[in-house]
Design a protein around this motif. Structure first.
Motif, mmCIF file in Angstrom:
data_model
loop_
_atom_site.group_PDB
_atom_site.id
_atom_site.type_symbol
_atom_site.label_atom_id
_atom_site.label_comp_id
_atom_site.label_asym_id
_atom_site.label_seq_id
_atom_site.Cartn_x
_atom_site.Cartn_y
_atom_site.Cartn_z
ATOM 1 N N LEU A 81 -7.878 5.606 -4.599
ATOM 2 C CA LEU A 81 -8.520 5.449 -4.112
ATOM 3 C C LEU A 81 -8.764 7.019 -3.961
ATOM 4 N N ARG A 82 -8.788 8.551 -4.246
ATOM 5 C CA ARG A 82 -9.863 9.727 -4.995
ATOM 6 C C ARG A 82 -11.111 9.447 -4.982
ATOM 7 N N LEU A 83 -10.891 8.601 -6.582
ATOM 8 C CA LEU A 83 -12.335 8.230 -6.883
ATOM 9 C C LEU A 83 -13.108 7.932 -6.063
ATOM 10 N N CYS A 84 -12.769 6.113 -4.877
ATOM 11 C CA CYS A 84 -13.194 6.145 -3.595
ATOM 12 C C CYS A 84 -14.254 6.946 -3.102
ATOM 13 N N ASN A 85 -12.584 8.399 -2.116
ATOM 14 C CA ASN A 85 -13.142 8.922 -1.232
ATOM 15 C C ASN A 85 -14.262 9.842 -1.753
ATOM 16 N N GLU A 86 -14.476 10.080 -3.338
ATOM 17 C CA GLU A 86 -15.404 11.277 -3.887
ATOM 18 C C GLU A 86 -16.694 10.100 -3.786
ATOM 19 N N GLN A 87 -16.004 9.055 -3.752
ATOM 20 C CA GLN A 87 -17.622 7.678 -3.995
ATOM 21 C C GLN A 87 -18.151 7.716 -2.748
ATOM 22 N N ASP A 88 -17.397 7.888 -1.371
ATOM 23 C CA ASP A 88 -17.280 7.343 -0.405
ATOM 24 C C ASP A 88 -17.580 5.629 -0.059
ATOM 25 N N GLN A 89 -16.158 4.626 -1.020
ATOM 26 C CA GLN A 89 -16.308 3.805 -1.422
ATOM 27 C C GLN A 89 -14.988 3.023 0.023
ATOM 28 N N SER A 90 -15.785 1.980 0.499
ATOM 29 C CA SER A 90 -15.105 1.641 1.375
ATOM 30 C C SER A 90 -13.746 0.858 0.733
ATOM 31 N N VAL A 91 -12.368 0.711 1.224
ATOM 32 C CA VAL A 91 -11.856 0.242 0.584
ATOM 33 C C VAL A 91 -11.089 -0.621 1.842
ATOM 34 N N VAL A 92 -10.963 -1.799 0.889
ATOM 35 C CA VAL A 92 -9.875 -3.144 2.160
ATOM 36 C C VAL A 92 -8.285 -3.510 1.053
ATOM 37 N N THR A 93 -7.369 -2.713 2.300
ATOM 38 C CA THR A 93 -6.237 -3.766 0.671
ATOM 39 C C THR A 93 -6.069 -4.791 1.508
ATOM 40 N N GLN A 94 -5.428 -5.717 0.808
ATOM 41 C CA GLN A 94 -5.283 -6.977 1.110
ATOM 42 C C GLN A 94 -3.793 -6.780 0.079
ATOM 43 N N GLY A 95 -2.381 -7.509 1.480
ATOM 44 C CA GLY A 95 -1.634 -8.244 1.433
ATOM 45 C C GLY A 95 -1.489 -9.961 0.581
ATOM 46 N N GLY A 96 -0.745 -10.469 1.554
ATOM 47 C CA GLY A 96 -0.430 -11.619 1.907
ATOM 48 C C GLY A 96 -1.605 -12.778 2.253
ATOM 49 N N MET A 97 -2.609 -11.905 3.128
ATOM 50 C CA MET A 97 -3.734 -12.792 3.590
ATOM 51 C C MET A 97 -3.467 -13.417 5.159
ATOM 52 N N SER A 98 -1.929 -13.154 5.823
ATOM 53 C CA SER A 98 -1.504 -14.961 6.279
ATOM 54 C C SER A 98 -1.547 -14.174 7.994
ATOM 55 N N GLY A 99 -2.961 -12.568 8.272
ATOM 56 C CA GLY A 99 -3.403 -11.978 9.672
ATOM 57 C C GLY A 99 -3.649 -13.615 10.339
ATOM 58 N N TRP A 100 -3.500 -12.623 11.630
ATOM 59 C CA TRP A 100 -4.785 -13.713 12.557
ATOM 60 C C TRP A 100 -6.032 -13.353 12.820
ATOM 61 N N VAL A 101 -5.973 -11.724 13.012
ATOM 62 C CA VAL A 101 -7.028 -10.881 13.159
ATOM 63 C C VAL A 101 -8.764 -11.079 12.570
#
Lengths: 463, 463
Positions: free
Chosen positions: A55-75
């Motif tokens: 995250l520190r690296l992504c924040n420096e680089q303005d890189q968007s991050v999508v955290t994924q768990g089980g991907m079983s949400g519905w939205v």
């Protein structure tokens, strides 16, 4: 930093095993996921430190991050665009510490719910959160979405079951708030910020969860009722007699019941036509007391005319058959194809008029369309299955208006338990005031000033 | 704006009745309040709009505001300095809407807890929060401090009982988040920010509270145990047999028990010397079932050797006498004069070694000093009463170090339920990490940029 350098740097942080690129990413997702997966870059960190460095690296680089768990949400809260980095929690799946005296367990966020449930069986303890996605959903995702499920009436939602957590903020700062006590008023309860915020304010890495004693008696019944007033009366009747033992109170309307008991499907446990059916369940600790009490209470409800009929299953097989009438969504999905599903909540006293309003509005546009209601009435939560006959975007959108707009005047919620993600964000202002939305935006800006965490989910930042 | 203009403007907002000055303010506080009341200016708004206008004005004028409810906290969270404005919620004491179908009540923040409890009696419903200050504390203060009390093990703390709230932010913005449902995942749960933040992030003006069915059976017992391991075993034993019915599990150590059963005081219900006593309570809905079950479970605990002795009161008078052994603090306050009281929490498995560590450290400094432990073991919450023999500031501070420092290594909390206020803020870093404290500061700066709300409480802003 160019893309190659960025990827090299990520590889240094998470190691060769921790980085997937291109087809390695897309091949991991079976076709049935609701979410589009456009991203072709995934990190799979093995520790909180790695999450923090990523995250520190992504924040420096303005890189968007999508955290994924089980991907079983519905939205579509974990959907990615081509330029997002996926942060998968799957390698952080350890159960770190089970404390049977304090009745808590410390887990990493990537533990699958069902694995946790099974690991507790020998201890006489349960983690009571339970929902259909148990075999794939991760406890970190349950926390990030404040998951609900079928036993909220007794044990509360995920928010009530998380005693402590560790989360990493957008800039890589690790917030360790691993409280193990039911009571802790030492300053702001900052874990609340991360619970239910769908990965937009931080990445949950570890959790302290509250455990409960494993009940040893289980009673259930399917009940028929003559009107919705009786449903509401029956809820209070059961709760005022079974108190702390009542664990589920699920309503099925005639339409849903009819679909699941149609020709060649489940055998209808109750004959005759009724507008509403309820499956109710009580969990206790002494079946010699609990079983006769449960039947006695049902009998009293029959005698007082609150319920019209009742069936009490006499075996695990019969009990399973009754729950199947509620949990089997296969027939409703096929009969209502193309299918739309909704998850809303409202005060119990407003449910009937809400169902009538939605039905009237829907039928005015689609006289041959089908809809049915089921839900956790004890929690004010209705699920609605709709088939308008068309899969065109305009028709689907019009159905959404039908379902969501009547909520505004009764203080209802467009999302009882599934969250907002991308799917519902256009309707969020029906359930939340302008001032609430502005405060959400303020929190987002203050905790993730560069907006790298799950951007565009829940709400869009204005200005 | 000079002081006279400012006061005139306040008077325009809250009216003549709503403004108190000088001795009118100080004469309202009886001497026993812990808090110093230096302020000589108070507003008593009668509506959310008035609160909003007052705060907008104060924010413009950099005027600090201390919101006061029942003033029955224990940590000087409502103490004022000479230049603070007191915002009293006492005129906003209406019960606005009782919904017996949805089992919720909408109240203004100034409602006294006991008034609310009494107003529900006829409805067969309860608001289950209960604590010693019930006759003076206000539900807004209960929410602002996330109050606990004796039935947390069953019903949770105030945070679990507040479904929705309305709060006014420092700049006068009214955040109306009056959710009435158990399940609502439509965006961030921003009410959590105001719960437990002791008036530093906003002023709570209205609440939606969750109600429960009124139990009709009540069983209690006083039990003697041979060691602390047995206390922990007995907790799980009771919870695994009485499940959802267990409502209290209070421990008294031999020292506290001895003080309250000393010559001329309460009659000891159990003869013989034991290191620990527990008062346990179960609330149910059918005494024909619950009463014999409760006795049977206690008998089994005796037969298994978990408990050494037990007394079950047979009448309301006897039950009251047993609870008096726990609730009467008069003797302990007089015997330990000058008296210090503490409220800490920790994992149940660490309680015994914690009590030993505190005792050893305390006795090393004050061989003739007295201390005793009592608490809500089911919640990990210990209250400690200490009399070191001196009221000198240095001695009091040394006792605080004795009690708080051993918490750091076991992840304990310096405040289980009372909060931080001014009283504990010097020790907050023992229970919270630097990153947590920085995040709290970030929230404070973002929600109250001029720092007008209850300044200096919970923590000091750095820089």
């Amino acid at each position: 930093m160019d893309r190659t350098d960025f990827i090299d740097r990520l590889r240094q942080i998470v190691g060769e095993r921790g980085l997937l690129e291109g087809d390695e990413v897309s091949s991991r997702y079976p076709g049935y996921f609701m979410e589009k997966v456009e991203s072709r870059l995934m990190v799979r960190p093995a520790s909180t430190d790695e999450v923090s460095e990523v995250l520190r690296l992504c924040n420096e680089q303005d890189q968007s991050v999508v955290t994924q768990g089980g991907m079983s949400g519905w939205v579509r809260a974990t959907q990615t665009e081509a330029d997002d980095l996926i942060l998968s929690m799957e390698r952080m799946n350890g159960i770190e510490e089970l404390d049977t005296v304090n009745r808590t367990v410390v887990v990493q966020a990537g533990v699958v719910l069902q694995s946790l449930q099974e690991s507790l069986e020998e201890q006489g303890l349960i983690f009571p959160l339970d929902l259909g996605g148990r075999g794939s959903c991760q406890v970190g995702g349950n926390a990030a979405t404040n998951a609900g499920g079928i036993r909220v009436i007794r044990y509360g939602m995920m928010r009530s079951l998380v005693l402590g957590l560790e989360a990493v903020m957008a800039d890589g700062t690790v917030i360790s708030s691993m409280n193990k006590m039911l009571k802790n008023n030492s300053g702001y309860d900052i874990k609340q910020l991360f619970l239910g915020s769908e990965g937009t304010l931080g990445v949950i890495t570890r959790l302290v969860l509250r455990l409960f004693e494993q009940p040893s008696s289980e009673n259930a019944a399917m009940v028929a009722l003559r009107d919705f007033d009786s449903v509401a009366r029956f809820l209070r009747f059961m709760d005022s007699r079974l108190g702390g033992k009542l664990s589920a109170f699920e309503v099925l309307d005639a339409s849903f019941y009819g679909i699941n008991t149609g020709p060649g499907r489940e055998r209808p446990p109750i004959e005759g036509d009724y507008p509403f059916y309820v499956i109710t369940e009580a969990l206790g600790f002494d079946s010699t007391i609990d079983d006769p009490q449960f039947e006695r209470v049902l009998m009293a409800a029959l005698e007082e005319g609150i319920i019209a009929d009742a069936v009490v299953p006499k075996s695990q097989t019969e009990r399973h058959a009754i729950w199947q009438l509620r949990e089997n969504l296969e027939h409703v999905v096929s009969d209502l194809q193309p299918f739309q599903a909704f998850d809303v909540s409202m005060p119990v006293g407003d449910m009937e008029s809400y169902m009538q309003a939605v039905t009237a509005r829907f039928k005015a546009s689609w006289p041959d369309g089908k809809l049915c209601f089921l839900g956790h009435v004890g929690d004010g939560n209705l699920h609605i299955a709709v088939g308008c006959g068309s899969n065109a975007a305009g028709a689907r959108r019009e159905v959404e208006h039908c379902v969501y707009e009547p909520l505004a005047s009764i203080g209802g919620s467009i999302s009882a338990e599934h969250g907002i993600g991308l799917e519902k964000k256009d309707f969020l202002s029906l359930s939340r005031t302008r001032e609430e939305l502005e405060l959400m935006q303020l929190l987002k800006r203050c905790m993730d000033p560069r907006g790298i965490l799950n951007p565009g989910k829940v709400f869009d930042l204005t200005r």
